[in-house]
Scaffold this motif. Structure first.
Motif, PDB file in Angstrom:
ATOM      1  N   GLY A 124       3.628  89.917 -18.870  1.00  0.00           N
ATOM      2  CA  GLY A 124       4.786  90.804 -18.859  1.00  0.00           C
ATOM      3  C   GLY A 124       4.523  92.167 -18.252  1.00  0.00           C
ATOM      4  N   GLU A 125       3.280  92.662 -18.345  1.00  0.00           N
ATOM      5  CA  GLU A 125       2.924  93.943 -17.750  1.00  0.00           C
ATOM      6  C   GLU A 125       2.360  93.790 -16.351  1.00  0.00           C
ATOM      7  OE1 GLU A 125       3.199  97.238 -18.913  1.00  0.00           O
ATOM      8  OE2 GLU A 125       4.625  96.202 -20.210  1.00  0.00           O
ATOM      9  N   ARG A 126       2.198  92.563 -15.900  1.00  0.00           N
ATOM     10  CA  ARG A 126       1.571  92.316 -14.602  1.00  0.00           C
ATOM     11  C   ARG A 126       2.523  91.733 -13.566  1.00  0.00           C
ATOM     12  NH1 ARG A 126      -3.750  94.094 -13.678  1.00  0.00           N
ATOM     13  NH2 ARG A 126      -4.805  94.278 -15.699  1.00  0.00           N
ATOM     14  N   ILE A 127       3.650  91.210 -14.020  1.00  0.00           N
ATOM     15  CA  ILE A 127       4.647  90.687 -13.092  1.00  0.00           C
ATOM     16  C   ILE A 127       5.984  91.344 -13.402  1.00  0.00           C
ATOM     17  CG2 ILE A 127       5.956  88.652 -12.362  1.00  0.00           C
ATOM     18  CD1 ILE A 127       3.464  87.007 -12.646  1.00  0.00           C
ATOM     19  N   VAL A 128       6.557  91.983 -12.411  1.00  0.00           N
ATOM     20  CA  VAL A 128       7.779  92.768 -12.559  1.00  0.00           C
ATOM     21  C   VAL A 128       8.912  92.088 -11.802  1.00  0.00           C
ATOM     22  CG1 VAL A 128       8.880  95.002 -12.098  1.00  0.00           C
ATOM     23  CG2 VAL A 128       6.456  94.902 -12.768  1.00  0.00           C
ATOM     24  N   PHE A 129      10.031  91.864 -12.479  1.00  0.00           N
ATOM     25  CA  PHE A 129      11.235  91.360 -11.827  1.00  0.00           C
ATOM     26  C   PHE A 129      12.120  92.560 -11.483  1.00  0.00           C
ATOM     27  CE2 PHE A 129       9.661  87.846 -14.307  1.00  0.00           C
ATOM     28  CZ  PHE A 129       9.948  86.717 -13.546  1.00  0.00           C
ATOM     29  N   THR A 130      12.272  92.845 -10.209  1.00  0.00           N
ATOM     30  CA  THR A 130      13.054  94.025  -9.814  1.00  0.00           C
ATOM     31  C   THR A 130      14.545  93.730  -9.709  1.00  0.00           C
ATOM     32  OG1 THR A 130      12.976  93.652  -7.418  1.00  0.00           O
ATOM     33  CG2 THR A 130      11.076  94.762  -8.428  1.00  0.00           C
ATOM     34  N   GLY A 131      14.928  92.441  -9.650  1.00  0.00           N
ATOM     35  CA  GLY A 131      16.320  92.113  -9.380  1.00  0.00           C
ATOM     36  C   GLY A 131      16.641  92.345  -7.913  1.00  0.00           C
ATOM     37  N   HIS A 132      17.925  92.207  -7.580  1.00  0.00           N
ATOM     38  CA  HIS A 132      18.349  92.444  -6.189  1.00  0.00           C
ATOM     39  C   HIS A 132      18.102  93.903  -5.821  1.00  0.00           C
ATOM     40  CE1 HIS A 132      20.768  92.412  -2.545  1.00  0.00           C
ATOM     41  NE2 HIS A 132      21.344  93.519  -2.987  1.00  0.00           N
ATOM     42  N   ARG A 133      17.535  94.114  -4.632  1.00  0.00           N
ATOM     43  CA  ARG A 133      17.261  95.472  -4.162  1.00  0.00           C
ATOM     44  C   ARG A 133      17.766  95.632  -2.740  1.00  0.00           C
ATOM     45  NH1 ARG A 133      15.164  98.921  -8.142  1.00  0.00           N
ATOM     46  NH2 ARG A 133      14.704 100.242  -6.346  1.00  0.00           N
ATOM     47  N   SER A 134      18.286  96.811  -2.458  1.00  0.00           N
ATOM     48  CA  SER A 134      18.695  97.133  -1.090  1.00  0.00           C
ATOM     49  C   SER A 134      17.623  97.966  -0.381  1.00  0.00           C
ATOM     50  CB  SER A 134      20.018  97.903  -1.108  1.00  0.00           C
ATOM     51  OG  SER A 134      19.896  99.088  -1.875  1.00  0.00           O
ATOM     52  N   ASP A 135      16.496  98.210  -1.054  1.00  0.00           N
ATOM     53  CA  ASP A 135      15.422  99.040  -0.495  1.00  0.00           C
ATOM     54  C   ASP A 135      14.138  98.228  -0.285  1.00  0.00           C
ATOM     55  OD1 ASP A 135      14.962  98.650  -3.179  1.00  0.00           O
ATOM     56  OD2 ASP A 135      14.631 100.760  -3.674  1.00  0.00           O
ATOM     57  N   VAL A 156      -0.596  94.067  -9.733  1.00  0.00           N
ATOM     58  CA  VAL A 156       0.721  93.844 -10.304  1.00  0.00           C
ATOM     59  C   VAL A 156       1.531  93.073  -9.271  1.00  0.00           C
ATOM     60  CG1 VAL A 156       1.661  96.041  -9.455  1.00  0.00           C
ATOM     61  CG2 VAL A 156       2.744  94.910 -11.401  1.00  0.00           C
ATOM     62  N   GLY A 157       2.314  92.113  -9.733  1.00  0.00           N
ATOM     63  CA  GLY A 157       3.133  91.309  -8.838  1.00  0.00           C
ATOM     64  C   GLY A 157       4.593  91.681  -8.952  1.00  0.00           C
ATOM     65  N   LEU A 158       5.237  91.935  -7.813  1.00  0.00           N
ATOM     66  CA  LEU A 158       6.667  92.252  -7.792  1.00  0.00           C
ATOM     67  C   LEU A 158       7.436  91.032  -7.308  1.00  0.00           C
ATOM     68  CD1 LEU A 158       6.742  95.819  -6.137  1.00  0.00           C
ATOM     69  CD2 LEU A 158       6.418  95.212  -8.550  1.00  0.00           C
ATOM     70  N   ILE A 159       8.359  90.552  -8.118  1.00  0.00           N
ATOM     71  CA  ILE A 159       9.281  89.500  -7.703  1.00  0.00           C
ATOM     72  C   ILE A 159      10.596  90.188  -7.373  1.00  0.00           C
ATOM     73  CG2 ILE A 159      10.583  87.475  -8.450  1.00  0.00           C
ATOM     74  CD1 ILE A 159       8.164  86.593 -10.046  1.00  0.00           C
ATOM     75  N   VAL A 160      10.898  90.270  -6.087  1.00  0.00           N
ATOM     76  CA  VAL A 160      12.028  91.060  -5.600  1.00  0.00           C
ATOM     77  C   VAL A 160      13.143  90.120  -5.166  1.00  0.00           C
ATOM     78  CG1 VAL A 160      12.779  92.818  -3.952  1.00  0.00           C
ATOM     79  CG2 VAL A 160      10.412  92.847  -4.814  1.00  0.00           C
ATOM     80  N   GLY A 161      14.238  90.133  -5.895  1.00  0.00           N
ATOM     81  CA  GLY A 161      15.367  89.272  -5.533  1.00  0.00           C
ATOM     82  C   GLY A 161      16.257  89.014  -6.728  1.00  0.00           C
ATOM     83  N   GLY A 162      17.529  88.791  -6.442  1.00  0.00           N
ATOM     84  CA  GLY A 162      18.484  88.530  -7.501  1.00  0.00           C
ATOM     85  C   GLY A 162      18.493  87.069  -7.913  1.00  0.00           C
TER      86      GLY A 162
END
Length: 291
Positions: free
Chosen positions: A253-264, A225-231
């Protein structure tokens, strides 16, 4: 002075310097249009003045009068511009003050901007901070002392950007509570191998290459799974829409996740099996790699 305090390397660096100034007993004031990091800035002892100097409009230049009034009233010792348009407004305000009443004017060059008269303002500081040797070489190559703003070597100081190692300790492990919450928010992760690309949603960060990589791994039968981390970059909403639509079009859609802006991001790095840096053009300083 900078456009906003939402997210990004310039903003994080501003908070770090402000925190250090306060710790050393100085009064620290940050001027921007605001953003999600203002509360942290103020909690750490700095003052924030809300003024939008980042809106790319001819009208923004005329705010130099208000800024000059502010400089005169506050009697700052140093004015530090960290972005091009705020630097222009600050320089216009500063230049119109009596020489014996001016604060010192400092600029920091965070990236290899397009070479132009507009970008040259970042070389107009009495002292110019370069965040890496790469940036210093870029300035020396493109802004010779023979033309305005006549940048000479003695005015350039390299102060490498960095991170606080206590914020990103080796072998860090997130708490069970964080793990439960994060997996609850993003159930697509499950027990899959996690690939992470961190950075604002701007074209130079290599998101299309990341999507291609994940697609190939999935096609080869790997459970990833790919995480795209950023706003999203508010100035480039079309790009965020473009990469989201590509993910859906390729059935990821089930393999790439957009987390949005994260402080963690520390925790996200810790659970990642691989963190990638895929920038398509040279960067002045790659914070993600060091973190």
């Amino acid at each position: 002075l900078l456009p906003a305090l939402d997210s990004g390397g310039v903003e994080r660096g501003t908070l770090a310097i402000a925190r250090a100034l306060v710790a050393a007993g100085h009064a620290s004031v940050v001027l921007s249009r605001g953003g999600r990091l203002v509360d942290q800035l103020q909690h750490e002892g700095s003052r924030h003045i809300a003024l939008d100097l980042g809106h790319k409009s001819p009208a923004t230049f005329f705010k130099y009068r208000a800024l000059r009034t502010l400089f005169e009233a506050e009697r700052f010792d140093i004015v530090h511009a960290r972005s091009r348009l705020p630097a222009w407004v600050a320089w216009l305000a500063w230049r119109g003050m009596p020489a014996n009443a001016r604060p010192h004017f400092v600029t920091t060059v965070h990236g290899m901007h397009s070479v132009s008269r507009y970008s040259a303002i970042m070389c107009a500081g009495e002292r110019v901070i370069a965040v890496s040797d790469t940036v210093r070489a870029y300035l020396r190559s493109h802004y010779p002392p023979t033309r305005w703003p006549r940048l000479t070597d003695d005015r350039i100081t390299v102060i490498p950007r960095g991170i606080d190692p206590t914020e990103f300790p080796s072998d860090y492990r997130p708490s069970d509570e964080w793990l439960a919450r994060f997996h609850g928010n993003f159930p697509q992760i499950g027990a899959r191998k996690v690939l992470t690309l961190a950075g604002r949603l701007t074209r130079l960060k290599g998101h299309h290459d990341f999507i291609t990589l994940v697609a190939r791994l999935v096609a080869d039968g790997l459970d990833v799974v790919g995480l795209i981390v950023g706003g999203e970059d508010p100035k480039r909403p079309g790009y965020a829409k473009e990469i989201r639509e590509r993910v859906q079009a390729e059935g990821l859609g089930e393999r790439i996740v957009f987390t949005g802006h994260r402080s963690d991001v520390r925790e996200i790095y810790a659970i990642s099996d691989c963190v990638l840096s895929l920038s398509s053009t040279p960067e002045s300083f790659g914070r993600t790699v060091l973190e």
